[in-house]
Design a protein around this motif. Structure first.
Motif, PDB file in Angstrom:
ATOM      1  N   GLU A   1      -3.211   4.210  -2.595  1.00  0.00           N
ATOM      2  CA  GLU A   1      -4.512   4.060  -1.930  1.00  0.00           C
ATOM      3  C   GLU A   1      -5.162   5.384  -1.551  1.00  0.00           C
ATOM      4  O   GLU A   1      -6.390   5.484  -1.498  1.00  0.00           O
ATOM      5  CB  GLU A   1      -4.325   3.190  -0.682  1.00  0.00           C
ATOM      6  CG  GLU A   1      -5.615   2.683  -0.093  1.00  0.00           C
ATOM      7  CD  GLU A   1      -5.376   1.620   0.969  1.00  0.00           C
ATOM      8  OE1 GLU A   1      -6.234   1.482   1.853  1.00  0.00           O
ATOM      9  OE2 GLU A   1      -4.322   0.948   0.919  1.00  0.00           O
TER      10      GLU A   1
ATOM     11  N   HIS B   1      -6.033   2.497   7.864  1.00  0.00           N
ATOM     12  CA  HIS B   1      -4.951   1.684   8.401  1.00  0.00           C
ATOM     13  C   HIS B   1      -4.687   1.968   9.883  1.00  0.00           C
ATOM     14  O   HIS B   1      -4.132   1.118  10.587  1.00  0.00           O
ATOM     15  CB  HIS B   1      -3.669   1.898   7.592  1.00  0.00           C
ATOM     16  CG  HIS B   1      -3.767   1.375   6.202  1.00  0.00           C
ATOM     17  ND1 HIS B   1      -3.597   0.047   5.891  1.00  0.00           N
ATOM     18  CD2 HIS B   1      -4.052   1.998   5.035  1.00  0.00           C
ATOM     19  CE1 HIS B   1      -3.760  -0.132   4.595  1.00  0.00           C
ATOM     20  NE2 HIS B   1      -4.031   1.046   4.046  1.00  0.00           N
TER      21      HIS B   1
ATOM     22  N   ALA C   1      -2.850   7.608   5.476  1.00  0.00           N
ATOM     23  CA  ALA C   1      -2.960   6.239   6.007  1.00  0.00           C
ATOM     24  C   ALA C   1      -4.113   6.126   6.998  1.00  0.00           C
ATOM     25  O   ALA C   1      -4.844   5.126   7.011  1.00  0.00           O
ATOM     26  CB  ALA C   1      -1.644   5.835   6.657  1.00  0.00           C
ATOM     27  N   HIS C   2      -4.285   7.154   7.821  1.00  0.00           N
ATOM     28  CA  HIS C   2      -5.408   7.167   8.765  1.00  0.00           C
ATOM     29  C   HIS C   2      -6.738   7.209   8.017  1.00  0.00           C
ATOM     30  O   HIS C   2      -7.654   6.422   8.298  1.00  0.00           O
ATOM     31  CB  HIS C   2      -5.270   8.381   9.693  1.00  0.00           C
ATOM     32  CG  HIS C   2      -6.495   8.702  10.484  1.00  0.00           C
ATOM     33  ND1 HIS C   2      -7.123   7.783  11.305  1.00  0.00           N
ATOM     34  CD2 HIS C   2      -7.221   9.862  10.588  1.00  0.00           C
ATOM     35  CE1 HIS C   2      -8.172   8.353  11.881  1.00  0.00           C
ATOM     36  NE2 HIS C   2      -8.253   9.610  11.457  1.00  0.00           N
TER      37      HIS C   2
ATOM     38  N   LEU D   1       3.660   2.334   4.178  1.00  0.00           N
ATOM     39  CA  LEU D   1       2.928   2.319   5.441  1.00  0.00           C
ATOM     40  C   LEU D   1       3.824   2.492   6.662  1.00  0.00           C
ATOM     41  O   LEU D   1       3.337   2.763   7.763  1.00  0.00           O
ATOM     42  CB  LEU D   1       2.123   1.010   5.549  1.00  0.00           C
ATOM     43  CG  LEU D   1       0.984   0.937   6.556  1.00  0.00           C
ATOM     44  CD1 LEU D   1       0.003   2.088   6.364  1.00  0.00           C
ATOM     45  CD2 LEU D   1       0.261  -0.402   6.429  1.00  0.00           C
TER      46      LEU D   1
ATOM     47  N   GLY E   1      -1.150   6.612  13.780  1.00  0.00           N
ATOM     48  CA  GLY E   1      -0.364   6.792  12.566  1.00  0.00           C
ATOM     49  C   GLY E   1       0.996   7.401  12.852  1.00  0.00           C
ATOM     50  O   GLY E   1       2.014   7.006  12.266  1.00  0.00           O
TER      51      GLY E   1
ATOM     52  N   THR F   1       0.841  -1.190   0.000  1.00  0.00           N
ATOM     53  CA  THR F   1       0.000   0.000   0.000  1.00  0.00           C
ATOM     54  C   THR F   1       0.874   1.236   0.000  1.00  0.00           C
ATOM     55  O   THR F   1       1.859   1.305   0.745  1.00  0.00           O
ATOM     56  CB  THR F   1      -0.898   0.012   1.254  1.00  0.00           C
ATOM     57  OG1 THR F   1      -1.817  -1.084   1.170  1.00  0.00           O
ATOM     58  CG2 THR F   1      -1.681   1.308   1.356  1.00  0.00           C
TER      59      THR F   1
END
Length: 502
Positions: free
Chosen positions: A73, A449, A444-445, A21, A456, A2
Motif C-alpha cells: 500500500e 491507518h 502506515a500513518h 500492520l 502508529g 495490507t
C-alpha cells in the motif's frame, strides 16, 4: 491484508523490508553498492546504484515475504543524511554523489560558521561547529571548485530526494533533512536566505526542492515508470521518510519529552525529544518539527564508540572473542582496577566540539589484561554519553530514559554500563532495525491507518527489555565520572601536534 515496503539506504548497501500492520517484518533483502574513496577524505557514490539496488532489493523482499505485490500500500525510505547530489532537468546526476562521510568541504564549513548568521542557532547556540559533512558546505564546495556543475544543476538535493524523484517524479525534500542539516527552521522564517546570500550562494535557494514534506506526509503515488520497474501498482503511495538515525527514533518508540534515543554503531548519536527550544554550547539543535509535529529534537554525538572496540580487536590480531570478553569484563568491578579511558579517538563531537582532542587509556599496569581495557572502553563511552546528557540538562533538557538502537543492544554488559553511568533506565525494543520499523510506521500513518505517528508507534513498535540502573554501581561510577571529566582539560595541554581533523 495490507503491507508496507521500506528501504534503509545506508553507507554500504540498501536493505528493503516488507512489514505488516502490526509491525512484523515478513521479508528482507539487501544489495550492496560501491563507495569510491580518494585523497582529501573524499567519498563518492553513483546515485544510479542506489536506484538499481532498491529495485532489486524491493523485488526480492516482496518475494521472500510471499505477499501479493498488489497488497503493498505504501513505500517509505530512510537514507543517509548529508549525501549531496547535483541533478540536471531530467534528474540525471551531473557528478557522483558526495556522501555524508566526505569532508572535502572543511574550508567551506569554516566559511559558513564565519557568517555568524542567525540560521546557525541550532549549532551550539551559533557557536558551532559547522560540519564539512553538511549540505551548505558541500554545495559551496561544488560552486567554488566545479562551477560548471553548480551552474548546470537544476536540482541540488540529498539521497532521500533523489529517490523521491525517481519514485514519483516530484522534486520534494524531507522536512527532517532540511531542518537537521540544511538550516531550515519552521519557527524562524524557513529557508536560511541570509546565510546563503552571505556566502554568495543565492542560486542555491532555487536549486533546492521547493516542496517540503514532513515525515509521514504523502508525496505522491508511484509513477508509471517506477511502478513498472518495481512490479507494483501506481496506486502505491510514496510517504516521506528522512535521515536514517532520526527515522530510527520512531522505530525505537522515542516520541515523548524526556525520552532519548541512543543510536549506536561505530559512533553514538543521542536524540532527545523536548516541548520547547533548547540552544546552548555543547549541544546541537533543537530542531522543531524535525520528526514529530510541534516537538523539538535536541542532539548530541560521540565520534568514536563501537569503532574503539573494533580498534581493540585489530590490536589483538582478530583473536578477540566478543562473548568471552563480555563474560570476563562483567566480572570486574566498576573502574577496571584503576583504568580510565577518554573516548575521543577521533576527536570530540559534543559537548566539547573539539576535533583535535584524542583518546587516552590512563592507569595501565602490568596486571591489566585485554578484558580490563575492553570494559574500560565501554565505561569511557558511557561517561562520554553522561557528559552529553549533563550538557543537555544544563541547557534545559533532562532525559528520563534511554532507548538503544544498533550494535550496543547486543551486549547486556554495555547496556548495563550505560544505565549505571547515566543513572537512567535503558530500554531495547524487540526489533533493533529501527530505521526500517520507523519507516513502516510512517508508511502506515501516511496510508491512513493511524491518525498520528504516535498511534502508529503504539501499534507497531513492540517492547523488548528494560535495564534499570543499580544503586551501588551508580555511586561507584559517580566518583569515577569526576575523574573522567578531569581528563579532558589535563590531556588538552599535552596533546600531540597534528593537522586539523574533522
Amino acid at each position: 491484508m495490507t503491507y508496507f515496503l521500506t528501504a534503509d539506504g545506508g553507507t554500504e548497501s540498501l536493505r528493503a523490508r516488507v512489514y505488516d500492520l502490526s509491525g512484523v517484518c515478513l521479508g528482507s533483502a539487501a544489495v550492496a553498492y560501491e563507495t569510491k574513496f580518494s585523497a582529501g577524505a573524499r567519498a563518492e557514490q553513483d546515485p544510479e546504484d542506489w536506484w538499481q539496488a532498491f529495485i532489486t532489493a524491493a523485488r526480492q523482499a516482496i518475494e521472500t515475504a510471499r505477499v501479493d505485490p498488489s497488497a503493498v500500500e505504501a513505500i517509505t525510505l530512510a537514507t543517509t543524511s548529508c549525501t549531496v547530489v547535483a541533478l540536471d532537468r531530467e534528474g540525471r546526476a551531473l557528478r557522483p554523489a558526495i556522501i555524508w562521510m566526505d569532508v572535502r568541504a572543511s574550508a567551506e564549513a569554516e566559511a559558513v560558521l564565519a557568517t555568524r548568521d542567525g540560521a546557525l542557532i541550532s549549532n551550539g547556540g551559533a557557536r558551532g561547529p559547522v560540519s564539512a559533512e553538511w549540505m551548505i558546505p558541500k554545495a559551496l564546495w561544488i560552486a567554488r571548485n566545479e562551477p560548471e556543475v553548480f551552474e548546470n544543476a537544476f536540482t541540488i538535493c540529498e539521497y532521500q530526494d533523489f529517490m523521491t524523484l525517481r519514485l514519483t517524479g516530484e522534486r520534494a525534500a524531507s522536512l527532517n533533512n532540511v531542518t537537521l542539516r540544511w538550516h531550515y527552521q519552521t519557527d524562524r522564517g524557513g529557508w536560511p536566505s541570509t546565510l546563503v546570500e552571505a556566502l554568495g550562494l543565492d542560486a542555491l535557494l532555487e536549486k533546492w526542492p521547493q516542496r517540503i514534506v514532513p515525515p509521514g506526509g504523502v508525496i505522491a503515488n508511484l509513477s508509471a515508470k517506477a511502478a513498472g520497474e518495481l512490479g507494483l501498482s501506481t496506486g502505491v503511495k510514496v510517504v516521506q521518510g528522512g535521515a536514517d538515525a532520526l527515522i530510527g527514533m520512531i522505530g525505537l518508540g522515542v516520541a515523548h519529552p524526556g525520552q532519548l534515543a541512543l543510536i549506536t554503531g561505530s559512533s553514538h548519536l543521542q536524540f532527545g525529544v523536548t516541548e520547547s527550544a533548547v540552544h546552548a554550547p555543547g549541544i546541537w539543535g533543537t530542531y522543531r518539527d524535525c520528526v514529530y509535529p510541534n516537538r523539538y529534537i535536541v542532539e548530541g554525538g560521540q565520534t568514536s564508540t563501537g569503532s574503539i572496540i573494533a580498534w581493540l580487536g585489530r590490536l589483538m590480531n582478530g583473536t578477540m572473542d566478543f562473548d568471552e570478553m563480555n563474560r570476563k569484563a562483567a566480572a570486574l568491578e566498576p573502574g577496571c582496577d584503576g583504568l580510565l579511558v577518554q573516548d575521543h579517538f577521533q576527536g570530540n563531537r559534543t559537548p566539547y566540539t573539539d576535533p583535535l582532542s584524542r583518546g587516552a587509556i590512563v592507569g595501565l599496569t602490568l596486571a591489566h589484561e585485554p578484558h580490563h581495557i575492553f570494559r574500560a572502553i565501554m565505561e569511557g563511552i558511557g561517561f562520554g554519553t553522561r557528559a552529553i546528557l549533563d550538557a543537555m540538562a544544563t541547557a534545559g533538557y533532562r532525559g528520563t530514559e534511554i532507548t538503544v538502537g544498533g550494535g550496543a543492544g547486543a551486549s547486556d554488559l554495555w547496556l548495563q554500563i550505560h544505565a549505571d553511568t547515566a543513572g537512567l533506565p535503558v530500554c531495547v525494543p524487540a526489533s533493533r532495525d529501527a530505521p526500517s520499523v520507523g519507516s513502516a510506521v510512517l508508511a502506515a500513518h501516511g496510508a491512513g491507518h493511524f491518525a498520528t505517528i504516535d498511534d502508529g508507534i503504539a501499534a507497531m513498535v513492540r517492547p523488548g527489555k528494560r535495564i534499570e540502573p543499580r544503586t551501588r554501581e551508580m555511586a561507584l561510577y559517580a566518583d569515577i565520572y569526576q575523574q573522567y571529566l578531569a581528563l579532558y582539560p589535563a590531556l588538552k595541554s599535552v596533546r600531540g601536534q597534528e593537522g586539523r581533523s574533522i
